[in-house]
Motif scaffolding. Structure first.
Motif, PDB file in Angstrom:
ATOM      1  N   GLY A  47     -98.534   7.474  11.743  1.00  0.00           N
ATOM      2  CA  GLY A  47     -99.549   8.234  12.460  1.00  0.00           C
ATOM      3  C   GLY A  47     -99.337   8.274  13.955  1.00  0.00           C
ATOM      4  O   GLY A  47    -100.115   8.928  14.672  1.00  0.00           O
ATOM      5  N   ALA A  48     -98.304   7.588  14.451  1.00  0.00           N
ATOM      6  CA  ALA A  48     -98.059   7.570  15.896  1.00  0.00           C
ATOM      7  C   ALA A  48     -97.821   8.986  16.410  1.00  0.00           C
ATOM      8  O   ALA A  48     -97.188   9.812  15.747  1.00  0.00           O
ATOM      9  CB  ALA A  48     -96.852   6.684  16.209  1.00  0.00           C
ATOM     10  N   VAL A  49     -98.328   9.265  17.615  1.00  0.00           N
ATOM     11  CA  VAL A  49     -98.131  10.561  18.254  1.00  0.00           C
ATOM     12  C   VAL A  49     -96.730  10.607  18.860  1.00  0.00           C
ATOM     13  O   VAL A  49     -96.287   9.651  19.505  1.00  0.00           O
ATOM     14  CB  VAL A  49     -99.187  10.805  19.344  1.00  0.00           C
ATOM     15  N   LEU A  50     -96.033  11.702  18.635  1.00  0.00           N
ATOM     16  CA  LEU A  50     -94.661  11.854  19.118  1.00  0.00           C
ATOM     17  C   LEU A  50     -94.631  12.751  20.343  1.00  0.00           C
ATOM     18  O   LEU A  50     -95.059  13.907  20.293  1.00  0.00           O
ATOM     19  CB  LEU A  50     -93.775  12.453  18.030  1.00  0.00           C
ATOM     20  N   ALA A  51     -94.114  12.226  21.440  1.00  0.00           N
ATOM     21  CA  ALA A  51     -93.929  13.050  22.632  1.00  0.00           C
ATOM     22  C   ALA A  51     -92.710  13.934  22.444  1.00  0.00           C
ATOM     23  O   ALA A  51     -91.732  13.519  21.809  1.00  0.00           O
ATOM     24  CB  ALA A  51     -93.749  12.162  23.854  1.00  0.00           C
ATOM     25  N   PRO A  52     -92.741  15.173  22.963  1.00  0.00           N
ATOM     26  CA  PRO A  52     -91.539  16.022  22.895  1.00  0.00           C
ATOM     27  C   PRO A  52     -90.345  15.294  23.510  1.00  0.00           C
ATOM     28  O   PRO A  52     -90.481  14.604  24.522  1.00  0.00           O
ATOM     29  CB  PRO A  52     -91.931  17.258  23.718  1.00  0.00           C
ATOM     30  N   GLY A  53     -89.177  15.437  22.882  1.00  0.00           N
ATOM     31  CA  GLY A  53     -87.972  14.789  23.379  1.00  0.00           C
ATOM     32  C   GLY A  53     -87.757  13.384  22.852  1.00  0.00           C
ATOM     33  O   GLY A  53     -86.806  12.707  23.248  1.00  0.00           O
ATOM     34  N   THR A  54     -88.619  12.936  21.929  1.00  0.00           N
ATOM     35  CA  THR A  54     -88.434  11.612  21.321  1.00  0.00           C
ATOM     36  C   THR A  54     -87.236  11.641  20.365  1.00  0.00           C
ATOM     37  O   THR A  54     -87.143  12.509  19.500  1.00  0.00           O
ATOM     38  CB  THR A  54     -89.692  11.187  20.539  1.00  0.00           C
ATOM     39  N   LYS A  55     -86.337  10.693  20.527  1.00  0.00           N
ATOM     40  CA  LYS A  55     -85.161  10.608  19.656  1.00  0.00           C
ATOM     41  C   LYS A  55     -85.479   9.660  18.510  1.00  0.00           C
ATOM     42  O   LYS A  55     -85.569   8.442  18.691  1.00  0.00           O
ATOM     43  CB  LYS A  55     -83.948  10.111  20.443  1.00  0.00           C
ATOM     44  N   LEU A  56     -85.693  10.222  17.339  1.00  0.00           N
ATOM     45  CA  LEU A  56     -86.056   9.436  16.172  1.00  0.00           C
ATOM     46  C   LEU A  56     -84.818   9.054  15.369  1.00  0.00           C
ATOM     47  O   LEU A  56     -83.972   9.913  15.061  1.00  0.00           O
ATOM     48  CB  LEU A  56     -86.999  10.229  15.267  1.00  0.00           C
ATOM     49  N   ARG A  57     -84.734   7.797  15.005  1.00  0.00           N
ATOM     50  CA  ARG A  57     -83.669   7.342  14.119  1.00  0.00           C
ATOM     51  C   ARG A  57     -83.973   7.790  12.698  1.00  0.00           C
ATOM     52  O   ARG A  57     -85.117   7.689  12.239  1.00  0.00           O
ATOM     53  CB  ARG A  57     -83.564   5.809  14.132  1.00  0.00           C
ATOM     54  N   LEU A  58     -82.948   8.246  12.000  1.00  0.00           N
ATOM     55  CA  LEU A  58     -83.086   8.623  10.595  1.00  0.00           C
ATOM     56  C   LEU A  58     -82.312   7.656   9.706  1.00  0.00           C
ATOM     57  O   LEU A  58     -81.951   7.973   8.570  1.00  0.00           O
ATOM     58  CB  LEU A  58     -82.594  10.058  10.386  1.00  0.00           C
ATOM     59  N   MET A  59     -82.076   6.471  10.235  1.00  0.00           N
ATOM     60  CA  MET A  59     -81.388   5.399   9.512  1.00  0.00           C
ATOM     61  C   MET A  59     -81.900   4.076  10.062  1.00  0.00           C
ATOM     62  O   MET A  59     -82.502   4.041  11.135  1.00  0.00           O
ATOM     63  CB  MET A  59     -79.874   5.521   9.680  1.00  0.00           C
ATOM     64  N   PRO A  60     -81.671   2.984   9.344  1.00  0.00           N
ATOM     65  CA  PRO A  60     -82.178   1.694   9.824  1.00  0.00           C
ATOM     66  C   PRO A  60     -81.608   1.312  11.182  1.00  0.00           C
ATOM     67  O   PRO A  60     -80.505   1.733  11.552  1.00  0.00           O
ATOM     68  CB  PRO A  60     -81.718   0.708   8.741  1.00  0.00           C
ATOM     69  N   GLU A  61     -82.380   0.536  11.909  1.00  0.00           N
ATOM     70  CA  GLU A  61     -81.914   0.062  13.206  1.00  0.00           C
ATOM     71  C   GLU A  61     -81.435  -1.374  13.085  1.00  0.00           C
ATOM     72  O   GLU A  61     -82.146  -2.235  12.587  1.00  0.00           O
ATOM     73  CB  GLU A  61     -83.028   0.127  14.248  1.00  0.00           C
ATOM     74  N   GLY A  62     -80.214  -1.614  13.541  1.00  0.00           N
ATOM     75  CA  GLY A  62     -79.726  -2.971  13.648  1.00  0.00           C
ATOM     76  C   GLY A  62     -79.360  -3.634  12.340  1.00  0.00           C
ATOM     77  O   GLY A  62     -79.392  -3.023  11.274  1.00  0.00           O
ATOM     78  N   PRO A  63     -79.017  -4.930  12.398  1.00  0.00           N
ATOM     79  CA  PRO A  63     -78.590  -5.671  11.214  1.00  0.00           C
ATOM     80  C   PRO A  63     -79.673  -5.739  10.147  1.00  0.00           C
ATOM     81  O   PRO A  63     -80.865  -5.686  10.448  1.00  0.00           O
ATOM     82  CB  PRO A  63     -78.292  -7.069  11.782  1.00  0.00           C
ATOM     83  N   GLY A  64     -79.223  -5.841   8.908  1.00  0.00           N
ATOM     84  CA  GLY A  64     -80.149  -5.964   7.796  1.00  0.00           C
ATOM     85  C   GLY A  64     -79.490  -6.674   6.637  1.00  0.00           C
ATOM     86  O   GLY A  64     -78.320  -7.082   6.718  1.00  0.00           O
ATOM     87  N   ILE A  65     -80.202  -6.828   5.549  1.00  0.00           N
ATOM     88  CA  ILE A  65     -79.670  -7.484   4.366  1.00  0.00           C
ATOM     89  C   ILE A  65     -78.478  -6.691   3.835  1.00  0.00           C
ATOM     90  O   ILE A  65     -78.564  -5.485   3.609  1.00  0.00           O
ATOM     91  CB  ILE A  65     -80.753  -7.606   3.282  1.00  0.00           C
ATOM     92  N   GLY A  66     -77.352  -7.359   3.674  1.00  0.00           N
ATOM     93  CA  GLY A  66     -76.158  -6.706   3.163  1.00  0.00           C
ATOM     94  C   GLY A  66     -75.302  -6.042   4.214  1.00  0.00           C
ATOM     95  O   GLY A  66     -74.215  -5.542   3.907  1.00  0.00           O
TER      96      GLY A  66
END
Length: 289
Positions: A47-66
């Motif tokens: 529900g967060a409001v997105l400001a124009p020009g926000t760069k959204l990740r479409l993949m996980p960020e950083g290290p994770g399981i595996g």
């Protein structure tokens, strides 16, 4: 949604840059995520409001399981290489870096990345490529001659072919192409019209050092084993998927006709002439010629 999508070398969407009126839920739906997952990728709340020009990740960020190690990224944030850590898995790597197993194999110029034939792609300390380099659009359109398993044995080059384009298409590294074709020079272009060997058939390798016969087109037909040969290496040398597909049992149930000296390792007895062609199988009822 009319914002910019940043894609990787395979066309996978890795980032989206928002425009006015974009909403987190709409972006998530457009890219096949739940709003909660997309929010998690970006450290946001649903529900967060997105400001124009926000760069959204479409993949996980950083290290994770595996996939717990650090990656190298380019200036756009696209992951380009990764060094495998202890307990990493193929599923973890493909998920974290938004690539498929087949794309990972292509980027690394290998036939597969799944654990097959005692060859393990996911090995601790190994640095793997996550993207491929650009290649000429003309590449890959030359004549290919395949064996009965569909493996390309010979390829005649066209303008635009390069070590990278051939490697990605045929899943064979530059070092291997140079081994199979000693007239080539890595630092020089490959002339159009060059007939290249794309398997190790002419090159005795560890675990497959015997001799072979071929048909009039140079396609291997049979192979004669020597001491120390293994099923896996013989198959790999000749671009064979499964030797058992061309070598049936002597009689009765499953298995193969040829003999082993050490079954667990797949080491073969010396002096056996084995078929490496589905077109000329041995002990295959109704198929032998």
């Amino acid at each position: 949604m009319s914002g910019e999508t940043i894609i990787d070398s395979f066309g996978n969407a890795d980032y989206y840059i928002t425009v006015a009126d974009d909403a987190l839920a709409l972006v998530a739906e457009a890219y096949g995520f739940s709003e909660a997952k997309l929010a998690g990728f970006n450290g946001l709340q649903p529900g967060a409001v997105l400001a124009p020009g926000t760069k959204l990740r479409l993949m996980p960020e950083g290290p994770g399981i595996g996939a717990s190690g650090a990656a190298v990224v380019d200036t756009a944030g696209i992951p380009t290489s990764y060094t495998i850590e202890h307990d990493d898995t193929l599923a973890g790597i493909t998920y974290r870096f938004n690539v498929t197993a087949d794309q990972l194999a292509e980027a690394n110029k290998v036939p597969f990345v799944q654990e097959q034939g005692n060859v393990y792609f996911v090995r601790e300390g190994r640095t793997i490529q996550l993207q491929k380099n650009p290649v000429d659009s003309r590449s890959g359109t030359g004549q290919a001659v395949e064996n009965s398993w569909g493996t390309t044995v010979f390829y005649t080059t066209v303008d635009g072919d390069s070590f990278d384009s051939l490697g990605y298409q045929f899943r064979v590294g530059t070092a291997e192409i140079l081994q199979y074709n000693p007239s080539l020079v890595e630092t020089e272009p490959i002339p159009a019209g060059t007939k290249l060997r794309m398997t190790a058939a002419d090159l005795p390798v560890e675990g497959a050092r015997g001799t072979y016969t071929a048909d009039a087109n140079g396609i291997p037909l049979t192979y004669t084993t020597v001491a120390g040969d293994t099923e896996v290496q013989v198959a790999a040398r000749f671009g064979v998927t499964m030797l058992s597909d061309a070598n049936g049992p002597t009689s009765g149930g499953g298995g193969v006709w040829y003999q082993y000296t050490h079954v667990p390792s797949g080491e073969l007895a010396a002096g056996q002439t084995i078929s490496v062609s589905l077109d000329q199988p041995i002990n295959m009822p109704g198929l032998d010629s």
